[in-house]
Structures are given as structure tokens and as C-alpha cells.
Design a protein around this motif. Structure first.
Motif, short mmCIF file in Angstrom:
data_model
loop_
_atom_site.label_atom_id
_atom_site.label_comp_id
_atom_site.label_asym_id
_atom_site.label_seq_id
_atom_site.Cartn_x
_atom_site.Cartn_y
_atom_site.Cartn_z
N SER A 32 0.90 -1.00 -0.06
CA SER A 32 -0.02 0.04 -0.12
C SER A 32 0.98 1.10 -0.01
O SER A 32 1.74 1.34 0.82
CB SER A 32 -0.84 -0.02 1.30
OG SER A 32 -0.05 -0.01 2.49
N GLY A 285 0.78 0.93 8.89
CA GLY A 285 -0.61 0.47 8.96
C GLY A 285 -1.28 1.64 9.52
O GLY A 285 -1.01 3.08 9.32
N SER A 286 -2.43 1.62 10.16
CA SER A 286 -3.43 2.72 10.55
C SER A 286 -3.28 3.15 12.09
O SER A 286 -3.22 2.14 12.95
CB SER A 286 -4.81 2.46 9.95
OG SER A 286 -5.43 1.35 10.49
N ASP A 306 -1.24 -3.10 8.92
CA ASP A 306 -1.73 -3.45 7.35
C ASP A 306 -1.73 -4.88 7.28
O ASP A 306 -0.60 -5.36 6.91
CB ASP A 306 -1.12 -2.56 6.30
CG ASP A 306 -1.91 -2.54 5.06
OD1 ASP A 306 -1.75 -3.75 4.48
OD2 ASP A 306 -2.51 -1.78 4.57
N THR A 308 -2.55 -6.52 4.64
CA THR A 308 -1.79 -6.96 3.36
C THR A 308 -0.27 -7.00 3.43
O THR A 308 0.48 -7.78 2.86
CB THR A 308 -2.41 -5.97 2.08
OG1 THR A 308 -3.82 -6.17 2.08
CG2 THR A 308 -1.84 -6.33 0.76
N GLN A 309 0.07 -5.93 4.13
CA GLN A 309 1.80 -5.77 4.18
C GLN A 309 2.40 -6.80 5.18
O GLN A 309 3.19 -7.42 4.65
CB GLN A 309 1.96 -4.50 4.85
CG GLN A 309 1.67 -3.40 3.91
CD GLN A 309 1.97 -1.90 4.24
OE1 GLN A 309 2.88 -1.93 5.24
NE2 GLN A 309 1.39 -0.80 3.68
#
Length: 323
Positions: A32, A285-286, A306, A308-309
Motif C-alpha cells: 500500500s 498501518g493505521s 496493514d 496485506t503488508q
């Protein structure tokens, strides 16, 4: 002392390439956003006792064979205190290194300190990854194994004091900086290569406020320090005298790597200095505020990795071991 050689290579995270140089260093972006034996002399006589000239023969030592693990995952933990390395404290540097001795490849995956992860033995409660260090090295390892779905074979643990001591006794290290920035009152770092003392390397690895990307850039810089240490520790002059080098660092870090593996790694590198390829990956990430296992009544800043990461990082580690 040989037991600790690999630990030093990766400490200050301490990860690891056993080449006379670091070789190729590649960064994966988030998805991302012979040694010869001494010549021996031989005296030869004819039956009539007439002396002849000595002739020299040269024997070449057999190359050492690989022993111990051909592949393994090593966890580097950098804790945020000065003083004895045995002190339990928060782990602010958390890097997994997948090492493949057959292909001479090392994959580094760095996980942010504030990552919101499951703490082993807590009944599935979550906390910041850095707080896992308060409960011991096994807790940090378990949290990362749960996150990435991998098995960690060994660890290296170093604190601020050990970090500075190792680098100063090596005469400093050469570190690449992606940006120009200053850490007052310690040093101004320029884009490109910088020769750093222990305290300067520590400041370089800890700084985040100077960057728009904050912790993300700090994680990248920490891996640049690891690569610089690998270059220095695998240089011919250090490898040729590593017993004495290690004697000076005996109290600077901890590792559980077996002596047989470390001895074989050093021996093989001295006999064959082919390049290693070191690649890096850093997950992000968030952000949010959550209650944690260590702060059950207070919402604190955390980072949700994240997924996906995380999956990419796990694949990079596993693919390196499988090559």
C-alpha cells in the motif's frame, strides 16, 4: 566468544550478511502506499646418497563444509534503556531476518514498535509490540510469530549502551541516509554515506520527528544501520581477528545462537567471501487509540498493522527460506 559473532552481525540489529561486503541491498516497498596451508619442505636423497635440491609442495586446505542450519529466522530486539543488557524493557527495534546460507540471501522485515499485536499468555489480549519486551524476549518472539505465522529460531538482544559500545569499538560505521536532517546537539546527517560514532548511530536510528513519514522512516534508518554493521563486522580485518573483537563486546548483547553454527559461519566466510544479498521491508498501518494489556484502563496510541503488508512480509521471509 565465537558463539556471539553472528549476534554482533545483526545486533543494532543486529541482521546479517556474512560477506566481506554487504553485496546488493534492495528495498521492497510496502504494497500500500582458500585459505592455503603453509608450504612444507621435503628432503629427497638418491640411493647413492647424492644430495639434491629441496623441492616445495603446496597443499590447499579443503573448503569447510556447511554445518548447522542452512536457513533460519533471527529476531533482533533493540531495547530502550542504558545499562545492563539483561534489563527487561520495551523493545523499540523489532526486526526479523530470514537467512538462507545456500543462496546467500538475507531478508529483513521490520515491524513498528506501536503495532497492536496479540500478547502470548494474555488470553488473546492485545498490546503494543514494544510492550511485549517488558515481559521478556520470549513474549516478543511469540507476538511476532503470531503476527507473521513463522517460527523464529534465534534472537539477538541489545540495548542503548551495548549499541554505542559495539560501534565505538569497531571505529564507527558508514551508514547511508536517505535525507539531510539534524539531531541536536549530536549531529547533522547528510544525504548519502555518513561515518558515525556510537552515539551518532544511536541518534540516527532513534530519530523520527525530522521526517514526514515518522516511524516509517525511522524503521528504514534502523535497517540501514544493520546493513552498515554487517559490512563492518564481515570485513576481512574484523573476521581475521574476531576472537579479540568479541572479547571486547562480551557484555554488550545477548543471543541464543549455538556455538557450532556461529563457528561454521565464520569459518566458511573466511574461506569464501562471496557477496550476500540483503533486502529490506517495513510494514506500516493505521493509527488509533485503544486499551492495551499493559494499560487496561487507558486508551493509548497504537498502530493496526496493514494485513496485506503483513502477508507480504511473511511471504518474503518464507520465500527466502525456500529458495
Amino acid at each position: 566468544m565465537r558463539k556471539k559473532l553472528l549476534g554482533l552481525l545483526l545486533s543494532t540489529g543486529l541482521i546479517l550478511s556474512f560477506a566481506a561486503g554487504c553485496g546488493q541491498n534492495k528495498e521492497a516497498e510496502p504494497s500500500s502506499g582458500q585459505e592455503q596451508q603453509p608450504v612444507q619442505e621435503m628432503s629427497v636423497q638418491q640411493p647413492e646418497a647424492v644430495p639434491v635440491e629441496e623441492e616445495k609442495t603446496e597443499e590447499t586446505a579443503e573448503a569447510p563444509q556447511m554445518q548447522g542450519d542452512e536457513t533460519f529466522i533471527l529476531y533482533f530486539s533493540g531495547i530502550d534503556v542504558f545499562g545492563p543488557v539483561e534489563t527487561k524493557s520495551r523493545s523499540d527495534v523489532n526486526i526479523l531476518a530470514a537467512v538462507n546460507r545456500r543462496t546467500r540471501k538475507i531478508q529483513l522485515v521490520s515491524t513498528p514498535r506501536d503495532s497492536y499485536v496479540t500478547i502470548p499468555g494474555s488470553g488473546d489480549a492485545k498490546d503494543k509490540l514494544t510492550h511485549a519486551g517488558l515481559y521478556g524476549i520470549d513474549c516478543s518472539i511469540g507476538a511476532l510469530e503470531n503476527l507473521y505465522g513463522v517460527d523464529v529460531n534465534y534472537y539477538i538482544r541489545v540495548n542503548f549502551s551495548g549499541y554505542e559500545d559495539i560501534i565505538d569499538k569497531l571505529g564507527g560505521i558508514d551508514v547511508y541516509s536517505e535525507y539531510d536532517f539534524t539531531v541536536e546537539p549530536i549531529k547533522h546527517y547528510t544525504q548519502g554515506m555518513n561515518h558515525l560514532s556510537g552515539i551518532e548511530a544511536l541518534a540516527f536510528a532513534r530519530e523520527r520527528h525530522a521526517f514526514a513519514a515518522g516511524d516509517y522512516q525511522r524503521g528504514k534508518n534502523q535497517m540501514e544501520v544493520v546493513k552498515a554493521l554487517v559490512n563492518k563486522m564481515t570485513s576481512p580485518e574484523v573476521l581475521a581477528d574476531f576472537d579479540n573483537v568479541m572479547a571486547s563486546f562480551s557484555d554488550s548483547f545477548q543471543t541464543d545462537m549455538p556455538q557450532e553454527l556461529i563457528s561454521n559461519l565464520a569459518l566458511m566466510q573466511l574461506s569464501d567471501s562471496k557477496e550476500w544479498q540483503v533486502e529490506t521491508y517495513y510494514i506500516s498501518g493505521s493509527s488509533s487509540k485503544e486499551t492495551t494489556y499493559s494499560t487496561p484502563g487507558t486508551r493509548v496510541y497504537v498502530m493496526h498493522p496493514d494485513q496485506t503488508q503483513v502477508e507480504v512480509g511473511a511471504a518474503l521471509l518464507n520465500d527466502t527460506l525456500a529458495e
